[in-house]
Motif scaffolding. Structure first.
Motif, PDB file in Angstrom:
ATOM      1  N   THR A 196      82.129  33.053  20.972  1.00 12.66           N
ATOM      2  CA  THR A 196      82.337  34.400  21.499  1.00 12.66           C
ATOM      3  C   THR A 196      82.470  35.362  20.336  1.00 12.66           C
ATOM      4  N   PRO A 197      81.588  36.345  20.210  1.00 15.07           N
ATOM      5  CA  PRO A 197      81.699  37.273  19.069  1.00 15.07           C
ATOM      6  C   PRO A 197      82.976  38.109  19.095  1.00 15.07           C
ATOM      7  N   TRP A 198      83.243  38.777  20.213  1.00 10.38           N
ATOM      8  CA  TRP A 198      84.408  39.664  20.331  1.00 10.38           C
ATOM      9  C   TRP A 198      85.529  38.955  21.091  1.00 10.38           C
ATOM     10  N   HIS A 199      86.756  39.122  20.624  1.00  8.06           N
ATOM     11  CA  HIS A 199      87.917  38.518  21.271  1.00  8.06           C
ATOM     12  C   HIS A 199      88.935  39.605  21.603  1.00  8.06           C
ATOM     13  N   ASP A 200      89.730  39.348  22.638  1.00  2.00           N
ATOM     14  CA  ASP A 200      90.829  40.238  23.000  1.00  2.00           C
ATOM     15  C   ASP A 200      91.957  40.022  22.001  1.00  2.00           C
ATOM     16  N   PRO A 201      92.326  41.032  21.200  1.00  2.03           N
ATOM     17  CA  PRO A 201      93.377  40.814  20.206  1.00  2.03           C
ATOM     18  C   PRO A 201      94.723  40.467  20.800  1.00  2.03           C
ATOM     19  N   HIS A 202      94.936  40.818  22.073  1.00  5.01           N
ATOM     20  CA  HIS A 202      96.195  40.478  22.736  1.00  5.01           C
ATOM     21  C   HIS A 202      96.057  39.235  23.604  1.00  5.01           C
ATOM     22  N   GLY A 203      94.927  38.539  23.506  1.00  4.06           N
ATOM     23  CA  GLY A 203      94.642  37.457  24.426  1.00  4.06           C
ATOM     24  C   GLY A 203      95.134  36.082  24.011  1.00  4.06           C
TER      25      GLY A 203
ATOM     26  N   LYS B 135      95.076  50.740  16.763  1.00  2.00           N
ATOM     27  CA  LYS B 135      94.834  49.547  17.565  1.00  2.00           C
ATOM     28  C   LYS B 135      94.055  48.514  16.750  1.00  2.00           C
ATOM     29  N   CYS B 136      94.083  47.283  17.245  1.00  4.75           N
ATOM     30  CA  CYS B 136      93.415  46.189  16.550  1.00  4.75           C
ATOM     31  C   CYS B 136      92.121  45.778  17.247  1.00  4.75           C
ATOM     32  N   LEU B 137      91.180  45.319  16.442  1.00  9.08           N
ATOM     33  CA  LEU B 137      89.983  44.628  16.901  1.00  9.08           C
ATOM     34  C   LEU B 137      90.042  43.188  16.380  1.00  9.08           C
ATOM     35  N   LEU B 138      89.470  42.269  17.141  1.00 12.49           N
ATOM     36  CA  LEU B 138      89.444  40.865  16.750  1.00 12.49           C
ATOM     37  C   LEU B 138      88.053  40.321  17.017  1.00 12.49           C
ATOM     38  N   PHE B 139      87.437  39.736  15.997  1.00 12.49           N
ATOM     39  CA  PHE B 139      86.090  39.204  16.204  1.00 12.49           C
ATOM     40  C   PHE B 139      85.839  37.991  15.319  1.00 12.49           C
ATOM     41  N   ASP B 140      84.847  37.222  15.728  1.00 11.18           N
ATOM     42  CA  ASP B 140      84.425  36.012  15.018  1.00 11.18           C
ATOM     43  C   ASP B 140      83.344  36.410  14.026  1.00 11.18           C
TER      44      ASP B 140
END
Length: 251
Positions: free
Chosen positions: A53-60, A197-202
């Motif tokens: 998954t390229p994009w992830h929920d940073p709060h997930g 805010k944060c972004l989270l990605f692979d």
């Protein structure tokens, strides 16, 4: 694998069980384990079994949520301190050295590097330094093979599309100061940052960024362990990559 790596792996199996490193072993097989997503082909290592998954929920992810919450809560102080450092302590910043390139229009202030906190950065960025240490380093959520730094992309700068080395760590961005006209593209999907805010990605997926704004774009980047990796896998990956770097004269 070298005898040193074999010995390290055997000790980890002794502590965690014979099957604890099955995915790492598959990664090291000819062909690298599972088939790759087409936009991960530029990465060197893909640990099988992690969400492609390229994009992830940073709060997930419960493991990562305290890091995200702490950074977002600290944003006002982080921005104020970084702005002052950029204006008055420019010597603390340097050209960012990516494993593929070095760019003068991509500046960095390192907080964590080479497996340790960069103590000199506690002066210009005390809040970010303390939050990173308490919530990511002391809790061992940061990947010690990589780093954390403020990433400052100057107006007009662009980071060319590329894949990073592997998928077993994941990249967290705290948006510190974001002018209009900035964007990041991961696996063909373009987004922008929301300040505070944060972004989270692979980042094993192909990604790129650009600043078409009129002032520097600043994010705090933290390389965290992918939350779907296990403790024995993390121990083995540190032993493996450290040995490879030493053999290559880079450690």
């Amino acid at each position: 694998m070298t005898p040193e790596t074999e010995t390290a792996f055997a000790a980890i199996r002794g502590d965690y069980g014979t099957d604890s490193l099955r995915r790492v072993e598959r990664m090291l097989e000819p062909g690298g384990g599972d088939p790759r997503h087409p936009l991960q082909k530029g990465a060197k290592w893909i640990l099988p079994g992690l969400s492609a998954t390229p994009w992830h929920d940073p709060h997930g992810y419960p493991e990562l949520a305290p890091v995200v919450d702490a950074l977002e809560a600290a944003h006002p102080a982080v921005k104020e301190e970084l702005t002052a450092a950029w204006a008055g302590r420019r010597e603390a910043f340097s050209d960012y050295e990516h494993y593929l390139t070095r760019q003068e229009d991509w500046q960095a202030l390192y907080l964590y590097r080479g497996g340790i906190m960069v103590e000199e950065s506690a002066g210009p960025a005390p809040t970010a330094y303390q939050v990173l240490k308490e919530f990511a380093v002391d809790t061992e959520k940061i990947c010690p093979l990589l780093e954390s730094h403020f990433s400052i992309l100057l107006p007009g700068a662009a980071i060319a599309p590329h894949c990073d080395l592997w998928n077993f760590s994941i990249n967290l961005h705290l948006a510190v100061d974001i002018p209009d006209g900035c964007s990041i593209t991961v696996a063909g999907e373009t987004r922008s940052w929301r300040e505070g805010k944060c972004l989270l990605f692979d980042y094993s997926f192909e990604h790129a960024a650009r600043n078409d704004g009129e002032r520097p774009r600043t994010c705090l980047l933290v390389d965290l362990w992918h939350p779907e990796t296990t403790v024995p896998e993390r121990l083995a990956l540190v032993a493996l990559i450290t040995e490879i770097r030493q053999l290559m004269g880079d450690g």
